[in-house]
Design a protein around this motif. Structure first.
Motif: not given
Length: 100
Positions: A67-86, A91-100
């Protein structure tokens, strides 16, 4: 290339610690990816076209999304075109939106 006759090759945008890890990886095929070096290794693997290392960094990040890093990981995944990671980080963000 100029580097072929030089005793030294300068890799701009790669820190000394990341450079040491890369040299060890290139000789051994092994690397210790941590939360502290994953982003730098991902950037270096992209710059140096090291697809296997890029995949290792992606796999590491897949198993360390929280929950601490999922937004940063989304940005990294976009930057480096990592589709699976994105997809995984979204999915993590959608499932844990209240924690984020």
């Amino acid at each position: 290339m100029l580097e072929s006759g030089s005793q030294e090759v300068v890799l701009n945008d790669i820190s000394a610690s990341t450079g040491v890890l890369l040299v060890d990886y290139l000789y051994s095929g092994n690397i210790d990816i941590t939360q502290f070096n994953a982003q730098d290794l991902l950037a270096a693997s992209e710059m140096l076209l090291l697809g296997a290392l890029k995949k290792k960094a992606e796999d590491f990040l897949l198993s360390h999304t929280d929950s601490v890093n999922c937004i940063s990981i989304i940005n990294l995944a976009r930057l480096y075109d990592l589709k699976i990671l994105l997809a995984d980080a979204r999915n993590y963000l959608h499932e844990h939106v209240k924690e984020v």
